[in-house]
Design an enzyme around this catalytic site. Sequence first.
Site, PDB file in Angstrom:
ATOM      1  N   GLU A  17      47.168 -25.675   9.992  1.00  0.00           N
ATOM      2  CA  GLU A  17      48.053 -25.228   8.905  1.00  0.00           C
ATOM      3  C   GLU A  17      48.881 -26.403   8.400  1.00  0.00           C
ATOM      4  O   GLU A  17      49.379 -27.199   9.181  1.00  0.00           O
ATOM      5  CB  GLU A  17      49.006 -24.132   9.396  1.00  0.00           C
ATOM      6  CG  GLU A  17      49.947 -23.661   8.278  1.00  0.00           C
ATOM      7  CD  GLU A  17      51.009 -22.672   8.745  1.00  0.00           C
ATOM      8  OE1 GLU A  17      50.673 -21.493   8.900  1.00  0.00           O
ATOM      9  OE2 GLU A  17      52.168 -23.095   8.941  1.00  0.00           O
ATOM     10  N   ALA A  51      57.198 -20.895   1.588  1.00  0.00           N
ATOM     11  CA  ALA A  51      58.023 -20.922   2.798  1.00  0.00           C
ATOM     12  C   ALA A  51      58.961 -22.125   2.737  1.00  0.00           C
ATOM     13  O   ALA A  51      58.543 -23.220   2.373  1.00  0.00           O
ATOM     14  CB  ALA A  51      57.143 -20.994   4.037  1.00  0.00           C
ATOM     15  N   ARG A 107      53.819 -10.640   3.124  1.00  0.00           N
ATOM     16  CA  ARG A 107      54.983 -10.145   2.399  1.00  0.00           C
ATOM     17  C   ARG A 107      55.927 -11.305   2.089  1.00  0.00           C
ATOM     18  O   ARG A 107      56.483 -11.405   1.005  1.00  0.00           O
ATOM     19  CB  ARG A 107      55.729  -9.104   3.241  1.00  0.00           C
ATOM     20  CG  ARG A 107      56.877  -8.489   2.469  1.00  0.00           C
ATOM     21  CD  ARG A 107      57.845  -7.781   3.371  1.00  0.00           C
ATOM     22  NE  ARG A 107      58.573  -8.724   4.217  1.00  0.00           N
ATOM     23  CZ  ARG A 107      59.440  -8.379   5.157  1.00  0.00           C
ATOM     24  NH1 ARG A 107      59.667  -7.107   5.383  1.00  0.00           N
ATOM     25  NH2 ARG A 107      60.062  -9.295   5.874  1.00  0.00           N
ATOM     26  N   GLY A 108      56.118 -12.200   3.062  1.00  0.00           N
ATOM     27  CA  GLY A 108      57.113 -13.265   2.925  1.00  0.00           C
ATOM     28  C   GLY A 108      58.401 -12.831   3.603  1.00  0.00           C
ATOM     29  O   GLY A 108      58.634 -11.641   3.808  1.00  0.00           O
ATOM     30  N   ASP A 109      59.213 -13.802   3.955  1.00  0.00           N
ATOM     31  CA  ASP A 109      60.488 -13.483   4.608  1.00  0.00           C
ATOM     32  C   ASP A 109      61.494 -12.967   3.594  1.00  0.00           C
ATOM     33  O   ASP A 109      61.498 -13.398   2.446  1.00  0.00           O
ATOM     34  CB  ASP A 109      61.044 -14.732   5.314  1.00  0.00           C
ATOM     35  CG  ASP A 109      60.407 -14.902   6.687  1.00  0.00           C
ATOM     36  OD1 ASP A 109      60.170 -13.860   7.347  1.00  0.00           O
ATOM     37  OD2 ASP A 109      60.130 -16.043   7.080  1.00  0.00           O
ATOM     38  N   ALA A 125      52.870  -6.395   2.963  1.00  0.00           N
ATOM     39  CA  ALA A 125      51.662  -7.175   2.689  1.00  0.00           C
ATOM     40  C   ALA A 125      50.475  -6.252   2.371  1.00  0.00           C
ATOM     41  O   ALA A 125      49.604  -6.603   1.574  1.00  0.00           O
ATOM     42  CB  ALA A 125      51.347  -8.067   3.879  1.00  0.00           C
ATOM     43  N   TYR A 145      51.840 -10.224  14.948  1.00  0.00           N
ATOM     44  CA  TYR A 145      52.974 -10.678  15.752  1.00  0.00           C
ATOM     45  C   TYR A 145      52.864 -10.215  17.213  1.00  0.00           C
ATOM     46  O   TYR A 145      53.241  -9.084  17.534  1.00  0.00           O
ATOM     47  CB  TYR A 145      54.279 -10.160  15.116  1.00  0.00           C
ATOM     48  CG  TYR A 145      54.413 -10.635  13.691  1.00  0.00           C
ATOM     49  CD1 TYR A 145      55.106 -11.799  13.393  1.00  0.00           C
ATOM     50  CD2 TYR A 145      53.775  -9.953  12.646  1.00  0.00           C
ATOM     51  CE1 TYR A 145      55.176 -12.277  12.092  1.00  0.00           C
ATOM     52  CE2 TYR A 145      53.837 -10.415  11.340  1.00  0.00           C
ATOM     53  CZ  TYR A 145      54.531 -11.577  11.067  1.00  0.00           C
ATOM     54  OH  TYR A 145      54.591 -12.053   9.781  1.00  0.00           O
ATOM     55  N   LYS A 165      47.419  -2.504   7.178  1.00  0.00           N
ATOM     56  CA  LYS A 165      47.083  -3.758   6.491  1.00  0.00           C
ATOM     57  C   LYS A 165      45.582  -4.047   6.635  1.00  0.00           C
ATOM     58  O   LYS A 165      44.932  -4.467   5.679  1.00  0.00           O
ATOM     59  CB  LYS A 165      47.934  -4.874   7.115  1.00  0.00           C
ATOM     60  CG  LYS A 165      47.987  -6.133   6.363  1.00  0.00           C
ATOM     61  CD  LYS A 165      49.267  -6.942   6.626  1.00  0.00           C
ATOM     62  CE  LYS A 165      49.447  -7.447   8.033  1.00  0.00           C
ATOM     63  NZ  LYS A 165      50.652  -8.301   8.157  1.00  0.00           N
TER      64      LYS A 165
HETATM   65  P1  FAD Z   1      54.172  -7.085   6.578  1.00  0.00           P
HETATM   66  O1  FAD Z   1      52.810  -6.961   7.102  1.00  0.00           O
HETATM   67  O2  FAD Z   1      54.485  -6.424   5.289  1.00  0.00           O
HETATM   68  O3  FAD Z   1      55.178  -6.571   7.708  1.00  0.00           O
HETATM   69  C1  FAD Z   1      56.589  -6.800   7.583  1.00  0.00           C
HETATM   70  C2  FAD Z   1      57.350  -5.702   8.313  1.00  0.00           C
HETATM   71  O4  FAD Z   1      57.159  -4.456   7.626  1.00  0.00           O
HETATM   72  C3  FAD Z   1      56.889  -5.455   9.750  1.00  0.00           C
HETATM   73  O5  FAD Z   1      58.017  -5.138  10.513  1.00  0.00           O
HETATM   74  C4  FAD Z   1      55.951  -4.271   9.635  1.00  0.00           C
HETATM   75  O6  FAD Z   1      55.902  -3.512  10.821  1.00  0.00           O
HETATM   76  C5  FAD Z   1      56.568  -3.487   8.486  1.00  0.00           C
HETATM   77  N1  FAD Z   1      55.552  -2.779   7.691  1.00  0.00           N
HETATM   78  C6  FAD Z   1      54.379  -3.259   7.262  1.00  0.00           C
HETATM   79  N2  FAD Z   1      53.725  -2.321   6.543  1.00  0.00           N
HETATM   80  C7  FAD Z   1      54.512  -1.225   6.518  1.00  0.00           C
HETATM   81  C8  FAD Z   1      54.398   0.055   5.948  1.00  0.00           C
HETATM   82  N3  FAD Z   1      53.323   0.391   5.229  1.00  0.00           N
HETATM   83  N4  FAD Z   1      55.420   0.951   6.129  1.00  0.00           N
HETATM   84  C9  FAD Z   1      56.534   0.607   6.842  1.00  0.00           C
HETATM   85  N5  FAD Z   1      56.696  -0.613   7.412  1.00  0.00           N
HETATM   86  C10 FAD Z   1      55.695  -1.509   7.254  1.00  0.00           C
HETATM   87  N6  FAD Z   1      56.043 -16.751   5.025  1.00  0.00           N
HETATM   88  C11 FAD Z   1      56.072 -17.366   3.832  1.00  0.00           C
HETATM   89  O7  FAD Z   1      57.049 -17.209   3.078  1.00  0.00           O
HETATM   90  N7  FAD Z   1      55.036 -18.173   3.424  1.00  0.00           N
HETATM   91  C12 FAD Z   1      53.931 -18.398   4.206  1.00  0.00           C
HETATM   92  O8  FAD Z   1      53.027 -19.129   3.813  1.00  0.00           O
HETATM   93  C13 FAD Z   1      53.879 -17.750   5.486  1.00  0.00           C
HETATM   94  N8  FAD Z   1      52.802 -17.896   6.301  1.00  0.00           N
HETATM   95  C14 FAD Z   1      52.746 -17.197   7.485  1.00  0.00           C
HETATM   96  C15 FAD Z   1      51.588 -17.301   8.291  1.00  0.00           C
HETATM   97  C16 FAD Z   1      51.496 -16.616   9.495  1.00  0.00           C
HETATM   98  C17 FAD Z   1      50.250 -16.735  10.334  1.00  0.00           C
HETATM   99  C18 FAD Z   1      52.599 -15.809   9.931  1.00  0.00           C
HETATM  100  C19 FAD Z   1      52.523 -15.095  11.258  1.00  0.00           C
HETATM  101  C20 FAD Z   1      53.732 -15.691   9.142  1.00  0.00           C
HETATM  102  C21 FAD Z   1      53.820 -16.369   7.907  1.00  0.00           C
HETATM  103  N9  FAD Z   1      54.939 -16.255   7.077  1.00  0.00           N
HETATM  104  C22 FAD Z   1      54.981 -16.912   5.860  1.00  0.00           C
HETATM  105  C23 FAD Z   1      56.098 -15.447   7.497  1.00  0.00           C
HETATM  106  C24 FAD Z   1      55.972 -13.967   6.997  1.00  0.00           C
HETATM  107  O9  FAD Z   1      56.035 -13.950   5.598  1.00  0.00           O
HETATM  108  C25 FAD Z   1      57.126 -13.184   7.611  1.00  0.00           C
HETATM  109  O10 FAD Z   1      56.947 -13.050   8.991  1.00  0.00           O
HETATM  110  C26 FAD Z   1      57.446 -11.846   6.951  1.00  0.00           C
HETATM  111  O11 FAD Z   1      58.713 -11.415   7.466  1.00  0.00           O
HETATM  112  C27 FAD Z   1      56.448 -10.729   7.200  1.00  0.00           C
HETATM  113  O12 FAD Z   1      55.282 -10.957   6.535  1.00  0.00           O
HETATM  114  P2  FAD Z   1      53.987 -10.008   6.812  1.00  0.00           P
HETATM  115  O13 FAD Z   1      52.993 -10.389   5.803  1.00  0.00           O
HETATM  116  O14 FAD Z   1      53.638 -10.038   8.226  1.00  0.00           O
HETATM  117  O15 FAD Z   1      54.643  -8.601   6.413  1.00  0.00           O
END
Ligand code: FAD
Length: 294
Positions: A17, A51, A107-109, A125, A145, A165
């Site tokens: 990465e 990010a 989704r992003g932080d 996401a 996670y 997802k």
């Molecule tokens: P989601 O899958 O949407 O999950 C986020 C939260 O919402 C979780 O607690 C989940 O349980 C909950 N959730 C999901 N779906 C639902 C639903 N349908 N109903 C209710 N709750 C739900 N961040 C960046 O900004 N840029 C990057 O390039 C980046 N790359 C990453 C790469 C990896 C491998 C990882 C592990 C993380 C990365 N991140 C990046 C960080 C990531 O964006 C954050 O961890 C963010 O907070 C969650 O993203 P997610 O896509 O996992 O979210």
Amino acid sequence: MKISEILNQGNPTLSFEVFPPKSSDGFENVEKATNAIAALKPDFMSVTYGAGGSTSKFTTEIASNVKKNYGVPALAHLTCVNATKESLDAQLETMKREGIENILALRGDLPQGVEDTSDWVYKHASELVPVIKSHGDFCIGGACYPEKHPEAANMKEDIENLKKKVDAGCEFLTTQMFFDNNIFYNYLYRIREAGIMVPIVAGIMPVTNAKQMERILKLSQAFIPRRFVSLLDKFSDNPAAMRQAGIAYATDQIIDLLANGINGIHIYTMNKPETAAKIQDNLSAIVPSCNKAE
Ligand code: FAD
């Protein structure tokens, strides 16, 4: 080439990465580092998105460069935090035009201080996945996670959300970094039990300085095993020793994963070609792509 095809071949794979610069001022240095990492010919490279305030256009630019100039399959990250349908449409059309075949749907932080996301168009996401699909035949991955997403109430709920997802169309998942393989093995058991059968790529962070570990703890809340704490205690004041010990620890984790049948290994390189090269060297007789460097 699609990441799903690479992972489904069933061979051990090593991928790296990288992250884009925050502004055009930093582009040259990042390009130099990402080119050096691409020259190592990993199985694929991922490029983060937005990010830490990086500009989104650089993600596509770097991913496209890695693919076109080095023949390394590229995985562009894409986030939907604060996005509109129009902004995603524009981003995805650019990615398609630039030949990007693989997207990590995230989704992003949450921006600092934001808790209420009720007015967001895309809250998870899983809602980004169909938007990506509507723009073409992309291979889509997602994040997972092993120590639970920090916002999830518990692991059961987090895994149920992960399943949504995958059901939406994620063909593989990359894990958040972890430092204790047993946590990962337990997690793998639980997600397989929940019916999530796509390939899981283990995300490994070689910690090469003590400051990096402070940041990791703040961001990921990862569990740090006693063995790793001893290493920090002993070597954190000696940068060269810390680097060597951190890479050895990551290598040890990787070899244990590979020995236990986990084929997909993804390294959070922090844009450090020397770290990527050293890990590759340490795995040269174990992972086929580690012998392809230019
Ligand atoms: P989601 O899958 O949407 O999950 C986020 C939260 O919402 C979780 O607690 C989940 O349980 C909950 N959730 C999901 N779906 C639902 C639903 N349908 N109903 C209710 N709750 C739900 N961040 C960046 O900004 N840029 C990057 O390039 C980046 N790359 C990453 C790469 C990896 C491998 C990882 C592990 C993380 C990365 N991140 C990046 C960080 C990531 O964006 C954050 O961890 C963010 O907070 C969650 O993203 P997610 O896509 O996992 O979210």
